[in-house]
Write a protein that holds these residues in place. Structure first.
Motif, PDB file in Angstrom:
ATOM      1  N   TYR A 268      10.813  -3.610  -1.158  1.00 47.82           N
ATOM      2  CA  TYR A 268      10.585  -2.194  -0.898  1.00 47.82           C
ATOM      3  C   TYR A 268      10.771  -1.939   0.602  1.00 47.82           C
ATOM      4  O   TYR A 268      10.322  -2.736   1.437  1.00 47.82           O
ATOM      5  CB  TYR A 268       9.172  -1.791  -1.322  1.00 47.82           C
TER       6      TYR A 268
ATOM      7  N   TYR B  69       8.391   5.515  -3.734  1.00 53.12           N
ATOM      8  CA  TYR B  69       8.022   5.899  -2.373  1.00 53.12           C
ATOM      9  C   TYR B  69       8.888   7.033  -1.857  1.00 53.12           C
ATOM     10  O   TYR B  69      10.085   7.100  -2.125  1.00 53.12           O
ATOM     11  CB  TYR B  69       8.192   4.712  -1.422  1.00 53.12           C
TER      12      TYR B  69
ATOM     13  N   THR C 296       6.813   6.541   3.658  1.00 49.99           N
ATOM     14  CA  THR C 296       5.764   5.528   3.511  1.00 49.99           C
ATOM     15  C   THR C 296       4.723   5.919   2.474  1.00 49.99           C
ATOM     16  O   THR C 296       3.785   5.158   2.233  1.00 49.99           O
ATOM     17  CB  THR C 296       5.043   5.292   4.855  1.00 49.99           C
TER      18      THR C 296
ATOM     19  N   LEU D 249       3.250   6.472  -1.154  1.00 48.29           N
ATOM     20  CA  LEU D 249       3.410   6.094  -2.556  1.00 48.29           C
ATOM     21  C   LEU D 249       3.165   7.346  -3.389  1.00 48.29           C
ATOM     22  O   LEU D 249       2.040   7.784  -3.558  1.00 48.29           O
ATOM     23  CB  LEU D 249       2.420   4.989  -2.936  1.00 48.29           C
TER      24      LEU D 249
ATOM     25  N   GLN E 169      -0.387  -1.814  -3.402  1.00 45.83           N
ATOM     26  CA  GLN E 169      -0.595  -1.362  -2.030  1.00 45.83           C
ATOM     27  C   GLN E 169      -1.322  -2.396  -1.184  1.00 45.83           C
ATOM     28  O   GLN E 169      -1.131  -2.458   0.035  1.00 45.83           O
ATOM     29  CB  GLN E 169      -1.337  -0.027  -2.023  1.00 45.83           C
TER      30      GLN E 169
END
Length: 474
Positions: free
Chosen positions: A97, A390, A393, A395, A458
């Motif tokens: 990611y 995303y 930055t 989510l 996360q």
């Protein structure tokens, strides 16, 4: 064969007694070749889920991509890791990611000519991983991971590079008063985009009317010139990102107009690549992927594409922004005409390719890509069960199994603020791929499960400085 003849001469054995040895030698050679398939990734720019005939477009003709689907595998639930160019390309090449590599931002969504950052040397690209196992590597087309020398493809494992360093609408020199009119009837001189070979600018502005053909010629030259060892070719088309250009021969040939002309030339290019592999006898030892970096740029109306039945497009974390029309082709290995509804991501191309090559996936960092070999070869399910969505930055959403929960929503473009949802809005994507019907109230346990999975994800994220926010030093 020379070694076999020498053994025959020195041993004075009857040829039939040595036939098993010949078979063993031959099979081991084939096994070694099969263990290191050539890898080609063809990546479109801003192509929509509904822009190909084999994905349902009614007027754009894509016979070569249709044939690729008929001879290979079509993925119906395959995702990019971001809804815009720079972060999605970073994810493709690193299997991670973009938030892990600093290749995303809440202030600047992509890199620009005035950006001083780029993909860091500490990241391991697919090119670097495959070079370690003996592959020759080439990047042809749009890069967009940093235009300074230390960030270019030749600094990230590619033996050669031919293409443009960022999007084809950058370095604009047309008068500002023309605004978006320049996209209605684009001219090459409206932009000053450089065409590069390795680290040298060889043409500026790049003649974008011939660029798809030249990318194709360069790709074919690389394929023909690198048959003594396995190779990896990353062919990243500049289009259908606006401004739209196509060669003279394709002008006004598609029922879909200019946009259709552009897609049909990309389809022609794919046909040229696949035919070259067949002509060179490389088709059964080459896996070819076709996908896109993000969804269609809908704000450009007829100059943009279609996400089909999916909601929204480029820039958004709705399905139309990140679910991509994806094909995989590997004759003799992938069953012809396969259609899979298993989950996949462009990040998985990284891990799958390394595994097929007998290489090592980096173990000193989190790699988000999974090995899709079981799906490709029809031996099992996809290891991918989850997907994070995303925007910069943030989510915004998270998918687990067929369920997708949006924690935050915002249109792709415009000044509308981010909207947080408590509880999240929830969609069953296999029942409702268009994300029309929020079923959160009826499924509190599903939301609980997705929240737990998102929190676990996360916790694995370690913040790093954004490369997109570094200004260019003058």
């Amino acid at each position: 064969m020379k070694q076999f003849a020498l053994i025959l001469y020195k041993t004075k054995f009857h040829p039939f007694l040595l036939f098993p040895l010949f078979v063993i030698c031959t099979l081991s050679t084939e096994a070694r070749a099969a263990a290191k398939p050539n890898v080609i990734v063809i990546y479109a720019d801003d192509l929509g889920y509904g822009d190909l005939a084999c994905f349902g477009h009614p007027t754009i003709k894509t016979p070569h991509l249709d044939q690729m689907a008929a001879e290979g595998m079509k993925f119906t639930q395959f995702y990019s890791a971001a809804p815009v160019c720079t972060p999605s390309r970073a994810a493709l090449l690193t299997g991670r990611y973009p938030i892990r590599s600093g290749m995303c931002s809440d202030k600047r969504r992509v890199l620009f000519p005035d950006s001083g950052g780029g993909l860091q040397a500490s990241e391991v690209t697919l090119a670097e991983a495959l070079k370690e196992t003996g592959y020759k590597t080439a990047c042809v087309g749009k890069w967009h991971l940093g235009h300074l020398p230390q960030f270019l493809p030749t600094s990230h494992g590619f033996d050669s590079y031919f293409g443009i360093p960022y999007s084809n609408d950058m370095d604009r020199v047309a008068e500002r008063k023309l605004r978006r009119k320049i996209f209605l009837k684009p001219k090459v001189e409206y932009w000053n985009v450089p065409l590069m070979r390795n680290q040298e600018v060889i043409e500026r502005p790049a003649d974008q009317t011939t660029i798809t053909k030249r990318y194709t010629k360069e790709a074919i030259k690389f394929i023909k010139g690198n048959q003594k060892q396995p190779f990896y070719l990353y062919l990243a088309h500049s289009m259908p990102h606006v401004p739209l250009f196509r060669s003279k021969a394709l002008e006004d040939t598609s029922r879909r107009g200019l946009y259709g002309d552009v897609i049909e030339e990309i389809d022609w290019s794919v046909g040229q690549i696949l035919q070259t592999l067949k002509d060179q006898g490389l088709d059964q030892n080459t896996i070819v992927w076709f996908s896109s970096d993000n969804g269609p740029w809908l704000i450009f109306n007829e100059q943009g594409g279609s996400a089909g039945l999916l909601r929204e497009g480029k820039g958004s974390t709705w399905e139309g922004g990140m679910r991509e029309p994806t094909l995989a082709w590997w004759p003799g290995h992938i069953s012809s005409g396969s259609v899979t509804h298993e989950l996949g991501s462009t990040m998985d191309i990284f891990t799958t390719s390394i595994q097929l090559a007998g290489g090592k996936v980096p173990s000193d960092r989190v790699v988000d890509g999974v090995d899709l070999s079981s799906v490709l070869l029809g031996t099992g399910e996809s290891p991918r069960k989850e997907m994070a969505f995303y925007r910069g930055t943030k989510l915004m959403a998270f998918r687990k199994g067929p369920w997708k929960a949006h924690f935050i929503t915002k249109p792709a473009y415009g000044r509308e603020p981010f909207k947080e949802h408590h509880p999240p809005v929830l969609y069953h994507l296999e029942h409702d791929p268009s994300e029309k019907y929020d079923v959160a109230k009826a499924n509190p346990e599903v939301i609980k499960s997705i929240k737990a999975a998102a929190e676990k994800h996360q916790q694995s994220i370690k913040p790093v400085p954004s490369q997109l926010e570094i200004p260019l030093k003058k």
